[in-house]
Motif scaffolding. Structure first.
Motif, mmCIF file in Angstrom:
data_model
loop_
_atom_site.group_PDB
_atom_site.id
_atom_site.type_symbol
_atom_site.label_atom_id
_atom_site.label_comp_id
_atom_site.label_asym_id
_atom_site.label_seq_id
_atom_site.Cartn_x
_atom_site.Cartn_y
_atom_site.Cartn_z
ATOM 1 N N THR A 23 -3.930 -9.897 -35.560
ATOM 2 C CA THR A 23 -3.636 -8.903 -36.048
ATOM 3 C C THR A 23 -4.953 -7.628 -37.104
ATOM 4 O OG1 THR A 23 -2.832 -10.218 -37.502
ATOM 5 C CG2 THR A 23 -1.555 -9.251 -35.435
ATOM 6 N N THR A 24 -5.850 -9.029 -37.435
ATOM 7 C CA THR A 24 -6.795 -8.406 -38.556
ATOM 8 C C THR A 24 -8.304 -7.855 -37.985
ATOM 9 O OG1 THR A 24 -7.858 -10.716 -38.942
ATOM 10 C CG2 THR A 24 -6.207 -10.134 -40.128
ATOM 11 N N THR A 25 -7.861 -7.419 -36.573
ATOM 12 C CA THR A 25 -9.754 -6.249 -35.842
ATOM 13 C C THR A 25 -9.033 -5.436 -35.845
ATOM 14 O OG1 THR A 25 -7.839 -7.242 -33.661
ATOM 15 C CG2 THR A 25 -9.397 -9.357 -34.848
ATOM 16 N N THR A 26 -10.289 -4.795 -35.546
ATOM 17 C CA THR A 26 -9.582 -3.083 -35.826
ATOM 18 C C THR A 26 -10.744 -3.130 -33.710
ATOM 19 O OG1 THR A 26 -10.826 -2.264 -37.872
ATOM 20 C CG2 THR A 26 -10.376 -0.898 -35.974
ATOM 21 N N MET A 27 -9.835 -2.652 -33.222
ATOM 22 C CA MET A 27 -10.811 -2.078 -31.358
ATOM 23 C C MET A 27 -11.338 -1.774 -31.307
ATOM 24 S SD MET A 27 -10.433 -4.168 -28.759
ATOM 25 C CE MET A 27 -9.245 -4.524 -29.324
ATOM 26 N N LEU A 28 -12.380 -1.648 -31.210
ATOM 27 C CA LEU A 28 -13.803 -0.968 -31.245
ATOM 28 C C LEU A 28 -13.574 -0.451 -29.464
ATOM 29 C CD1 LEU A 28 -16.271 -2.467 -33.004
ATOM 30 C CD2 LEU A 28 -14.128 -0.907 -33.975
ATOM 31 N N TYR A 29 -13.668 -0.584 -28.352
ATOM 32 C CA TYR A 29 -13.475 -0.263 -27.004
ATOM 33 C C TYR A 29 -13.006 -0.697 -26.266
ATOM 34 C CZ TYR A 29 -16.637 1.339 -23.383
ATOM 35 O OH TYR A 29 -17.147 1.995 -21.705
ATOM 36 N N THR A 30 -12.991 -0.477 -25.449
ATOM 37 C CA THR A 30 -12.467 -1.692 -23.923
ATOM 38 C C THR A 30 -13.151 -0.159 -22.487
ATOM 39 O OG1 THR A 30 -10.148 -0.297 -23.394
ATOM 40 C CG2 THR A 30 -10.623 -2.405 -25.541
ATOM 41 N N ALA A 31 -13.572 -1.101 -21.750
ATOM 42 C CA ALA A 31 -14.197 -0.726 -20.447
ATOM 43 C C ALA A 31 -13.080 -1.476 -19.146
ATOM 44 C CB ALA A 31 -15.248 -0.194 -20.253
ATOM 45 N N THR A 32 -12.915 -1.006 -18.251
ATOM 46 C CA THR A 32 -12.195 -1.915 -16.888
ATOM 47 C C THR A 32 -13.099 -0.695 -15.988
ATOM 48 O OG1 THR A 32 -9.849 -0.161 -16.612
ATOM 49 C CG2 THR A 32 -9.716 -2.147 -18.189
ATOM 50 N N PHE A 33 -13.620 0.387 -15.831
ATOM 51 C CA PHE A 33 -14.637 0.547 -14.929
ATOM 52 C C PHE A 33 -13.161 1.310 -13.822
ATOM 53 C CE2 PHE A 33 -17.018 -2.797 -16.813
ATOM 54 C CZ PHE A 33 -17.878 -1.946 -17.439
ATOM 55 N N ASP A 34 -11.584 1.779 -14.272
ATOM 56 C CA ASP A 34 -10.727 1.796 -13.200
ATOM 57 C C ASP A 34 -9.887 2.800 -12.843
ATOM 58 O OD1 ASP A 34 -11.338 -1.081 -11.576
ATOM 59 O OD2 ASP A 34 -10.457 -1.943 -12.883
ATOM 60 N N LEU A 35 -10.732 3.630 -14.266
ATOM 61 C CA LEU A 35 -9.778 4.888 -15.001
ATOM 62 C C LEU A 35 -9.770 5.517 -13.789
ATOM 63 C CD1 LEU A 35 -11.499 5.510 -18.083
ATOM 64 C CD2 LEU A 35 -9.984 4.650 -17.710
ATOM 65 N N GLY A 36 -8.258 6.410 -13.775
ATOM 66 C CA GLY A 36 -7.763 6.994 -12.608
ATOM 67 C C GLY A 36 -7.484 6.075 -11.428
ATOM 68 N N GLY A 37 -7.791 5.073 -11.084
ATOM 69 C CA GLY A 37 -7.398 4.530 -10.072
ATOM 70 C C GLY A 37 -8.687 4.106 -9.306
ATOM 71 N N SER A 38 -9.772 4.883 -9.258
ATOM 72 C CA SER A 38 -10.679 4.523 -8.907
ATOM 73 C C SER A 38 -11.897 4.381 -9.457
ATOM 74 C CB SER A 38 -10.775 5.979 -7.550
ATOM 75 O OG SER A 38 -11.377 7.248 -8.173
ATOM 76 N N CYS A 39 -13.263 3.752 -8.740
ATOM 77 C CA CYS A 39 -14.128 3.175 -9.689
ATOM 78 C C CYS A 39 -14.408 4.218 -10.579
ATOM 79 C CB CYS A 39 -15.031 2.591 -8.093
ATOM 80 S SG CYS A 39 -14.385 1.407 -7.386
ATOM 81 N N ASN A 40 -14.824 3.802 -11.673
ATOM 82 C CA ASN A 40 -15.205 5.013 -13.059
ATOM 83 C C ASN A 40 -16.453 4.851 -13.419
ATOM 84 O OD1 ASN A 40 -15.209 7.108 -14.971
ATOM 85 N ND2 ASN A 40 -13.339 7.699 -14.421
ATOM 86 N N ALA A 41 -17.134 5.092 -14.267
ATOM 87 C CA ALA A 41 -17.898 4.294 -14.701
ATOM 88 C C ALA A 41 -18.034 4.191 -16.509
ATOM 89 C CB ALA A 41 -19.608 4.465 -14.807
ATOM 90 N N GLU A 42 -17.216 5.365 -16.536
ATOM 91 C CA GLU A 42 -16.758 5.228 -17.598
ATOM 92 C C GLU A 42 -18.059 5.270 -19.364
ATOM 93 O OE1 GLU A 42 -13.738 2.861 -19.463
ATOM 94 O OE2 GLU A 42 -12.996 1.908 -17.423
ATOM 95 N N CYS A 264 -12.427 -2.357 -10.048
ATOM 96 C CA CYS A 264 -13.846 -2.397 -9.422
ATOM 97 C C CYS A 264 -14.816 -2.937 -10.714
ATOM 98 C CB CYS A 264 -14.196 -0.834 -9.525
ATOM 99 S SG CYS A 264 -13.335 0.437 -8.361
ATOM 100 N N LEU A 265 -16.530 -3.312 -10.156
ATOM 101 C CA LEU A 265 -16.873 -4.285 -10.742
ATOM 102 C C LEU A 265 -18.182 -3.683 -10.721
ATOM 103 C CD1 LEU A 265 -17.933 -6.247 -8.162
ATOM 104 C CD2 LEU A 265 -15.838 -7.800 -8.170
ATOM 105 N N TRP A 266 -19.614 -4.479 -11.713
ATOM 106 C CA TRP A 266 -20.304 -3.590 -11.694
ATOM 107 C C TRP A 266 -21.268 -5.097 -10.858
ATOM 108 C CZ3 TRP A 266 -23.203 0.899 -12.321
ATOM 109 C CH2 TRP A 266 -22.186 1.607 -13.682
ATOM 110 N N ALA A 267 -22.307 -4.686 -10.110
ATOM 111 C CA ALA A 267 -22.767 -5.383 -8.738
ATOM 112 C C ALA A 267 -24.413 -4.682 -9.260
ATOM 113 C CB ALA A 267 -22.270 -6.188 -7.400
ATOM 114 N N PHE A 268 -25.895 -5.442 -8.310
ATOM 115 C CA PHE A 268 -27.200 -5.736 -9.070
ATOM 116 C C PHE A 268 -27.451 -5.300 -7.018
ATOM 117 C CE2 PHE A 268 -25.650 -6.419 -12.654
ATOM 118 C CZ PHE A 268 -25.985 -5.452 -13.197
#
Length: 971
Positions: A23-42, A264-268
């Motif tokens: 509870t003593t944390t401040t959330m700075l950022y999250t990324a799931t790469f799925d915004l809008g229901g499809s692959c999204n680089a965000e 969705c996930l990142w690959a190389f």
């Protein structure tokens, strides 16, 4: 660093991604790469790290720059390999522009191939001024017969002229060409205008250039900034290319049965033309292979986050991400993370920073990585940060040395990134296992000589190439908000090491005697903790960090002429910021942090000078923890304690075991005949599930010849004894070894056939280990735990020659061995035995609820078969003394084992007290026999109530002695 796993059977998605933040944390950022229901680089972008940041050979008139340092060599313009200051763009973070940067690789070439005169002499005339770092950064004059300029470059001259000079050379190249010609500038990874450690006027300046029959090029008719001039052009080598892309998780191979990423996930592997046939999956595209022996010829791609605002307060910043790892060391494909600070202008304030060079793992599973990164950021000035995640092929450096690089999988895969700020204060710590003091033996090969206090990575490199000297232990510590304080007496950063010896009372081994150089590591004070132990506080000295830059790294060197076998050196670290707030790094691996000095002293790090307490108490077992810090020691210690022999076992810890830093047993034993034979009759060695196990000296990562040591030990024993080797991939590694010592071990000490290096296809994830009735008679069956939350690939063994199957996966069938044995009589008439287990001791699990540990029964049979009767109450050891051991594990939750020994039968009291001295629990109050004993405390008081987290004391009282020690209960 901490890595945790999710519960079995859950898919990765946006609802099940992360552990609950405090509870003593401040959330700075999250990324799931799925915004809008499809692959999204965000907002994430891909980057080819091997590509240069620009073409820096250009025409310049130096207008606006200091005329004393920047001036045309002739006329009003010259060719310059360098860069002006930038307020924005990729070079805005360079510290001392104008100049050049780290890892530059720049070229200026003839546009086409040109003929050479019939005498085979390539004539070159020019005026040149080269100003790069001497001995490290160079300008080369080169030619090639390949008119594409891609291959075959031959160096004619390397230049580093500090004053403008006229060069007129005729190079005898032995051909009339045609040839392509270039000026080629390369810089190393540090000491340039980028980091400000070498302030220059750019790499080089060229004018009045004439080559063979080409017209004189004086650059006067070109515009400022031009990278092309008549017959010449910039020819910076291209990078490998971008391969990073977003992929649907359901279309990508994932062999983790516990977790599946369906988002969705990142690959190389974008654009790759190779598949994963080498791993049995031709349907899966794999990472492409390198095309040459240069950096830019091999894959190194990164994905970069958008700028993340640094809101909130506190010095703790945590980075979390998921990574799928199917990257055994032999593949030479690695992943890593890094962070950098962004200023208010949008320009980076720091270079990319990370903890380690590379990460790898062949487990074919998803890991959730949690990385503290606050100390790597400039939180005092930065307004934002960026995260980078990358994949790299290191075959161009390590093929034939560390691995073959013959097979590429599709890993790594990345998903689910989160960054949050923790409300902490005070200095932050980063401590690498391999940079800490290592268990050791006397340097003269005796049992009485002095023992060096060396770090695990015990190879001496110069500071300029980025490796710390092996003689000292080092830490990285910083306060990114308030800064580190200054020691009021000696100056320098307020960073300290507290050192104490066990047994206590060795007056000649405390105080100033501990330090190797009192000017670099002065003694600040002597402090006694609440239990009466005396600690010497030593100020640390600055040390060279990565790439030679001083970067919050501090070291301590202890006196190599002071310690002798039997000493256990305890230590922990402390640092103060400018506000006087102090934090302490403690614990067996120095990864715990507290603001309480007593708590740190209750659970310090330690290194042992061997042989030690176990041998001195009549023991003859050396346990080698080849997976130090990864869970083997608690399993072994609890089993030893259950057998009543914990106090009679010596332990050698291989610090940083997943990093091949040459610190396994053979690196420290000087004389097998003097320091092992006659001291120990049994060596128990567990390498866990690591890709690094034992070496045979056949290649650099296996520089230690551990199999040569074991061969000598088995040949030299004069009493019955032997070796127990266990580890998930140890047999697989042994088969792959080509050195003479490994071959001897396989033919003489344990002949076997490796049926498979992965048990799962034939026997399921967690098979039943079944005894054949030979060595293992205490318990007929147990579970070999191979599944969730970890996923293992145990070796499957088949007896060969004189070896015998002792444990099978399921019903014994000849080819499904889990443990093999072999015995022989050596030249001294002693019967020596070897047990080889295809799985780590850690993964033995109970298959029955009878209250008896299957691990303890397994270990009992191992030790008995190797020549001992495990009955400490009736054994006749060399000598017992009354003593009290440090509890293990410590800190603990929910229970811990306390070992003690008695020199004779008598009344014993073992009691637990809180910090105020109040009695909270009496564990023992009765007569006990002579020998070793162990008691388990569950963290409860005498009424069964669970106690709060904190420091507690435990006291052993006998008729003639009283001992006290501290321990830490964590909830």
């Amino acid at each position: 660093m901490e890595e945790v796993r999710r519960p079995a059977g859950r898919a990765l998605d946006s609802n099940l991604r992360f552990t609950v933040a405090p509870t003593t944390t401040t959330m700075l950022y999250t990324a799931t790469f799925d915004l809008g229901g499809s692959c999204n680089a965000e907002g994430w972008t891909s980057l080819d790290v091997t590509a240069q940041l620009g073409d820096f050979f250009h025409v310049d008139d130096y207008a606006g720059l200091n005329p004393a340092d920047f001036f045309p060599l002739e006329g009003t313009k010259s060719l310059w390999c360098g860069a002006r200051p930038q307020a924005t763009g990729p070079l805005c973070r360079y510290a001392t522009l104008p100049g050049y940067g780290n890892s530059w690789d720049q070229g200026f070439c003839t546009k086409t191939c040109i003929p050479v005169s019939g005498d085979g002499l390539l004539n070159l005339d020019l005026i040149i001024r080269a100003e790069s770092e001497p001995g490290y950064d160079f300008t080369f004059v080169e030619y090639t017969l390949d008119c594409t300029g891609e291959t075959g470059w031959t160096v004619l001259l390397g230049t580093n002229y500090y004053e403008p000079i006229t060069v007129s050379n005729a190079f005898d190249i032995g051909t009339t060409g045609p040839v392509k010609f270039r000026f080629h500038f390369v810089s190393d990874g540090a000491w340039s205008d980028e980091d400000g450690l070498w302030n220059t006027n750019g790499a080089l300046h060229i004018d009045s250039l004439a080559l063979e029959g080409l017209p004189l090029e004086d650059f006067e008719d070109e515009v400022v900034g031009a990278t092309v001039a008549n017959d010449w052009e910039s020819c910076t080598p291209p990078g490998y290319g971008v391969t990073a892309s977003l992929e649907l998780g359901g279309t990508v191979l994932q062999e983790d049965p516990c977790v599946r990423d369906i988002s969705c996930l990142w690959a190389f592997f974008e654009g790759s033309t190779v598949d994963y046939s080498c791993g049995g999956h031709p349907e899966q595209t794999a990472l492409p292979y390198g095309t040459g022996t240069e950096f830019q010829d091999n894959l190194r791609n990164a994905i970069i986050s958008p700028v993340i605002p640094l809101i909130g307060s506190g010095t703790g910043i945590n980075l979390e991400f998921d990574v799928y790892r199917d990257m055994p060391l032999d593949n030479l494909v690695f992943y890593n993370w890094e962070v950098r600070t962004i200023g208010a202008s949008g320009c980076p304030l720091t270079n990319w920073r990370r903890r380690s060079s590379v990460n790898y793992g062949g487990q074919k599973d998803w890991f959730h990585s949690i990385q503290p990164v606050g100390d790597l950021l400039n939180l005092a000035s930065g307004t934002g940060m960026q995260v980078g995640l990358w994949a790299a092929d290191y075959c161009w450096i390590w093929c034939g040395q560390v691995g073959s690089g013959a097979c590429h999988s599709h890993a790594p895969l990345f998903d689910n990134v989160r960054v949050y700020r923790v409300e902490t204060q005070g200095p932050l710590w980063s401590i690498a296992d391999q940079s800490q003091f290592q268990d050791n033996f006397a340097a003269d090969g005796t049992l009485t000589g002095t023992v060096r206090a060396d770090m695990a990575w015990d190879i001496l490199f110069s500071a300029s190439n980025g490796i710390l000297p092996g003689d000292s232990s080092s830490v990285q510590v910083a306060d990114p908000v308030d800064g580190l304080g200054t020691d009021p007496t000696f100056g320098g950063a307020a960073v300290y090491c507290y050192v104490s010896l066990w047994p206590q009372g060795q007056a000649t081994k405390s105080g100033a005697a501990l330090t190797d150089d009192p000017t670099r590591w002065p003694v600040v004070s002597i402090w006694s903790d609440a239990g009466g132990a005396e600690w010497t506080c030593v100020r640390l000295d600055s040390a060279y960090a990565s790439m030679g830059a001083l970067s919050n790294v501090y070291c301590i060197d202890l006196n190599d002429n002071l310690f002798t076998p039997g000493d256990t050196v305890c230590f922990f670290y402390a640092a103060k910021n400018t506000n006087g707030i102090e934090t302490f790094a403690f614990g067996t691996d120095l990864k715990l942090v507290t603001g309480d000095r007593e708590e740190a002293a209750a659970n310090p790090g330690e290194f042992t000078c061997l042989p030690a307490g176990g041998y001195n108490r009549g023991g003859d077992i050396l346990y080698v923890d080849g997976m130090d810090g990864r869970g083997a020691q608690p399993a072994f210690d609890l089993a030893f304690a259950a057998l009543g022999i914990l106090e009679r076992v010596d332990r050698y810890d291989v610090r940083g075991p997943s990093s091949p830093v040459y610190n396994r047993l053979d690196s420290r034993v000087v004389s097998v005949s003097s320091q092992l034979i006659g001291v120990y009759r049994k060596i128990l060695w567990d390498s866990g599930d690591l890709s690094v196990s034992l070496g045979d000296g056949s290649r650099p990562p296996e520089k230690t010849d551990d199999y040569g040591l074991l061969n000598a030990f088995l040949n030299g024993l004069t009493e019955d004894g032997g070796v127990y080797l266990c580890g998930d991939d140890l047999a697989e590694h042994l088969v792959a070894h080509t050195g003479a010592s490994a071959a001897t071990f396989k033919t003489t000490n344990l002949p076997f056939i490796l049926t498979a290096n992965n048990h799962r296809p034939a026997f399921g994830i967690s098979p039943v280990g079944t005894s054949t009735g030979g060595v293992f008679t205490s318990d007929a069956t147990f579970i070999v735990q191979g599944g969730c939350p970890l996923l293992n690939d145990f070796d499957v063994l088949e007896p060969s020659g004189t070896s015998v199957m002792e444990i099978a996966y399921g019903a014994p069938a000849g080819t499904n061995g889990g443990v093999l044995s072999n015995t022989r009589v050596n030249g001294n008439g002693a019967t020596v035995g070897v047990l080889l287990s295809g799985f780590s001791f850690v993964y033995i699990a109970d298959d029955e609820a009878n209250g008896v540990s299957d691990r303890a029964e397994h270990l009992h049979d191992v030790i008995t078969w190797l020549g001992n009767v495990v009955n400490p109450a009736t054994d006749a050891p060399r000598a017992y003394r009354t003593s009290l051991s440090q509890n293990y594990p410590n800190p603990f939750n929910p229970q811990t084992a306390i070992g003690f020994s008695l020199k004779e039968r008598g009344r014993v009291q073992l009691s637990i007290y809180d910090v105020s001295g109040a009695l909270v629990r009496e564990l023992v109050n009765e007569d006990r026999d002579r020998g070793s004993h162990s008691e388990v405390w569950d963290g409860r008081d005498g009424r069964g109530n669970a106690l709060a987290s904190g420091v507690y004391f435990y006291r052993l009282q006998t008729a003639d002695a009283t001992f006290s020690r501290k321990m830490v209960l964590l909830k």
